[in-house]
Design a protein around this motif. Structure first.
Motif, PDB file in Angstrom:
ATOM      1  N   TYR A  92      -0.024  11.346   1.310  1.00 46.93           N
ATOM      2  CA  TYR A  92      -0.723  12.271   2.200  1.00 46.93           C
ATOM      3  C   TYR A  92      -0.378  13.697   1.770  1.00 46.93           C
ATOM      4  CZ  TYR A  92      -0.346   8.005   5.097  1.00 46.93           C
ATOM      5  OH  TYR A  92      -0.372   6.714   5.571  1.00 46.93           O
ATOM      6  N   ASN A 146       1.111   5.055   0.199  1.00 49.62           N
ATOM      7  CA  ASN A 146       0.231   6.099   0.745  1.00 49.62           C
ATOM      8  C   ASN A 146       0.724   7.476   0.342  1.00 49.62           C
ATOM      9  OD1 ASN A 146      -1.499   4.437   2.632  1.00 49.62           O
ATOM     10  ND2 ASN A 146       0.529   3.926   3.452  1.00 49.62           N
ATOM     11  N   ARG A 158       3.521  13.850   2.233  1.00 50.11           N
ATOM     12  CA  ARG A 158       4.198  12.730   2.892  1.00 50.11           C
ATOM     13  C   ARG A 158       3.852  11.463   2.115  1.00 50.11           C
ATOM     14  NH1 ARG A 158       2.832   8.989   7.081  1.00 50.11           N
ATOM     15  NH2 ARG A 158       4.801   8.019   7.618  1.00 50.11           N
ATOM     16  N   HIS A 191      -1.855   1.965  15.127  1.00 56.25           N
ATOM     17  CA  HIS A 191      -1.100   3.103  14.607  1.00 56.25           C
ATOM     18  C   HIS A 191      -1.967   3.968  13.709  1.00 56.25           C
ATOM     19  CE1 HIS A 191      -0.564  -0.395  11.978  1.00 56.25           C
ATOM     20  NE2 HIS A 191      -0.352   0.426  10.950  1.00 56.25           N
ATOM     21  N   ASP A 219      -2.851  -3.649  11.549  1.00 54.97           N
ATOM     22  CA  ASP A 219      -2.759  -4.312  10.255  1.00 54.97           C
ATOM     23  C   ASP A 219      -3.139  -5.794  10.415  1.00 54.97           C
ATOM     24  OD1 ASP A 219      -1.799  -1.932   9.227  1.00 54.97           O
ATOM     25  OD2 ASP A 219       0.309  -2.514   9.388  1.00 54.97           O
ATOM     26  N   ARG A 260       0.869  -1.167   0.000  1.00 56.95           N
ATOM     27  CA  ARG A 260       0.000   0.000   0.000  1.00 56.95           C
ATOM     28  C   ARG A 260       0.906   1.216   0.000  1.00 56.95           C
ATOM     29  NH1 ARG A 260      -5.184   1.780   3.542  1.00 56.95           N
ATOM     30  NH2 ARG A 260      -4.451   3.903   3.757  1.00 56.95           N
ATOM     31  N   SER A 298       4.505   7.133   1.999  1.00 59.90           N
ATOM     32  CA  SER A 298       5.051   5.921   2.621  1.00 59.90           C
ATOM     33  C   SER A 298       4.656   4.721   1.771  1.00 59.90           C
ATOM     34  CB  SER A 298       4.524   5.763   4.056  1.00 59.90           C
ATOM     35  OG  SER A 298       3.125   5.545   4.031  1.00 59.90           O
ATOM     36  N   HIS A 356      -5.597   2.164  13.282  1.00 61.38           N
ATOM     37  CA  HIS A 356      -5.909   0.794  12.855  1.00 61.38           C
ATOM     38  C   HIS A 356      -4.787  -0.133  13.275  1.00 61.38           C
ATOM     39  CE1 HIS A 356      -3.140   2.213   9.757  1.00 61.38           C
ATOM     40  NE2 HIS A 356      -2.877   0.943   9.470  1.00 61.38           N
ATOM     41  N   LEU A 387      -4.300   8.835   8.033  1.00 59.06           N
ATOM     42  CA  LEU A 387      -4.739   7.439   8.081  1.00 59.06           C
ATOM     43  C   LEU A 387      -5.311   7.181   9.477  1.00 59.06           C
ATOM     44  CD1 LEU A 387      -4.829   4.713   6.617  1.00 59.06           C
ATOM     45  CD2 LEU A 387      -2.433   4.380   7.171  1.00 59.06           C
ATOM     46  N   GLN A 408       9.577   4.767   4.716  1.00 59.03           N
ATOM     47  CA  GLN A 408       9.201   6.179   4.683  1.00 59.03           C
ATOM     48  C   GLN A 408       9.817   6.722   3.398  1.00 59.03           C
ATOM     49  OE1 GLN A 408       7.203   7.432   7.210  1.00 59.03           O
ATOM     50  NE2 GLN A 408       7.161   5.332   7.978  1.00 59.03           N
TER      51      GLN A 408
HETATM   52  O1  LIG Z   1       2.090   6.029   6.504  1.00 60.23           O
HETATM   53  C1  LIG Z   1       2.587   5.304   7.359  1.00 60.23           C
HETATM   54  O2  LIG Z   1       3.692   5.523   7.868  1.00 60.23           O
HETATM   55  C2  LIG Z   1       1.818   4.101   7.852  1.00 60.23           C
HETATM   56  C3  LIG Z   1       1.067   3.373   6.803  1.00 60.23           C
HETATM   57  C4  LIG Z   1       0.208   2.287   7.352  1.00 60.23           C
HETATM   58  O3  LIG Z   1       0.052   2.117   8.520  1.00 60.23           O
HETATM   59  C5  LIG Z   1      -0.499   1.390   6.419  1.00 60.23           C
HETATM   60  O4  LIG Z   1      -0.434   1.608   5.189  1.00 60.23           O
HETATM   61  O5  LIG Z   1      -1.147   0.433   6.911  1.00 60.23           O
END
Ligand SMILES: O=C(O)CCC(=O)C(=O)O
Ligand SMILES: [Fe+2]
Length: 394
Positions: free
Chosen positions: A254, A252, A336, A326, A271, A250, A338, A269, A266, A280
């Motif tokens: 932001y 991400n 941002r 998290h 995982d 995934r 990730s 949640h 986010l 990162q």
């Molecule tokens: O963006 C993040 O550092 C965490 C991403 C995350 O927790 C996820 O994709 O499940």
């Protein structure tokens, strides 16, 4: 699987330029009410595990105990000297960033379909009323090979999924799958028929996501092996649950938000994984973990992988390890990015406490269920922090 919602990158652009108000669906009063603490003292307490030390017979035992303790008391650690080549990290960073920089129409060629999870879009949107995350994502099934759906793998940047170099030409990839026989350069190439004719003198370059996938799968396998040692179980019995090394990614995105304190990138949640490894991508911080009810802002070490224990490992370990809740916050000025890789159990695996952990006078603390049912339940519980895994406790 997830209701369609606006593209946040575009929305952010509109709000950012004009200092406009954030639509109500994104305003999250709980962020201000439940602020994180961070800084040097907090971060020096967050465990850092060194994979090179785990592999070195001189230090392995001590580092393995540290790893076990990190998973037990935190469910979270930063992994250094993880062995993923620097160029794999930098190529992944480059390509994921470039993908999100594409114009909206180009990204939307990879949009999720109404009934699926993979592709560009959002996840966990179940109602028109629910609050929304300030972020977009690209979700791809990476392993095993046959689970890949190449319709969702971006063709731009070309190195994201596949490229071959021939006389300084980068060929565009397309619809026919060619499997090369097994050596280190083996991967799937999607080439036009006409280009296949030309491949004899080609130098193949493995695409960034393929390499990131195989390198991180290797790291996850290695960590699981040491966790089995820490638990005192046969590593094969743990690795068997992850047969075929199912893995998804995934990525991400932001966008910045001037009123960053009002939104969440986010939602909180856990995982539904064994282990999640997060890169990162652009070194803008924003990951927060919940420990003893308090949100902690993680300062990820540059080049490290951050590792979360997920619900599956908590259950397999019969509660010895802890699935960490998290969330991600956003930056007022900077985007941002990730990239999380999730290591799931295989389809027919029984997700329940490992028999070796309950065989003598031990008691199973969690209900067992087959992986597919485990995932159905996970999605049906919406996003419920540790509620999902705690609901499995007997
Ligand atoms: O963006 C993040 O550092 C965490 C991403 C995350 O927790 C996820 O994709 O499940
Ligand atoms: Fe996560």
């Amino acid at each position: 699987m997830s209701l369609p919602v606006p593209n946040v990158q575009e929305l952010a652009r509109a709000c950012h330029g004009t200092d406009g108000e954030i639509p109500d669906r994104y305003v999250r009063p709980e962020v201000a009410a439940d602020e994180a603490i961070g800084g040097r003292d907090i971060n020096s307490a967050i465990p850092v595990i060194d994979l090179a030390k785990l592999l070195d017979p001189q230090s392995s035992q001590e580092e393995c105990a540290k790893l076990g303790s990190a998973c037990q008391h935190w469910g979270f650690f930063q992994l250094i000297n993880h062995g993923v080549p620097g160029e794999v990290i930098s190529d992944t960073r480059r390509d994921v960033t470039e993908f999100f920089r594409l114009p909206l129409e180009a990204k939307e060629e990879y949009s999720q379909l109404a009934d699926g999870l993979q592709g560009y879009g959002h996840s966990f949107v179940f109602s028109e009323e629910q609050k929304l995350d300030w972020g977009d994502l690209l979700y791809l099934q990476l392993r095993p090979n046959e689970s890949r759906d190449m319709r969702f793998w971006p063709e731009q940047p070309t190195s994201f999924r596949s490229a071959s170099r021939h006389k300084n030409t980068i060929f565009q990839v397309s619809s026919i799958m060619v499997m090369l026989p097994g050596d280190i350069w083996t991967c799937s190439f999607w080439l036009h028929q006409s280009e296949i004719q030309n491949t004899s003198t080609c130098v193949f370059v493995r695409n960034s996501i393929e390499r990131f996938s195989s390198e991180t799968a290797k790291v996850a396998r290695c960590l699981l092996k040491f966790l089995a040692i820490d638990m005192g179980v046969d590593p094969e019995s743990l690795l068997e649950k992850f047969r075929g090394e199912p893995q998804s990614m995934r990525a991400n995105y932001y966008p910045p938000c001037r009123q960053a304190g009002k939104v969440l990138g986010l939602s909180p949640h856990c995982d539904a994984t064994g282990l999640t490894l997060v890169l990162q991508v652009n070194n803008v911080q924003g990951l927060q973990i919940r420990k003893e009810g308090q949100w902690l802002a993680v300062d990820a070490l540059d080049g490290a992988l951050v590792v979360n224990v997920g619900d599956i490992l908590e259950v397999l370990s019969n509660g010895r390890y802890r699935s960490i809740e998290h969330r991600a916050v956003v930056n007022p000025e900077k985007e941002r990015i990730s990239a999380a890789v999730f290591h799931m159990a295989c389809r027919n695996a029984m997700v329940g406490p490992l028999p070796e952990l309950v065989k003598d006078d031990g008691k199973a603390v969690y209900t067992s269920m087959v992986f597919e049912d485990f995932m159905k339940r996970f999605f049906s519980m919406k996003r419920n922090g540790r509620g999902g895994v705690e609901g499995l406790m007997i």
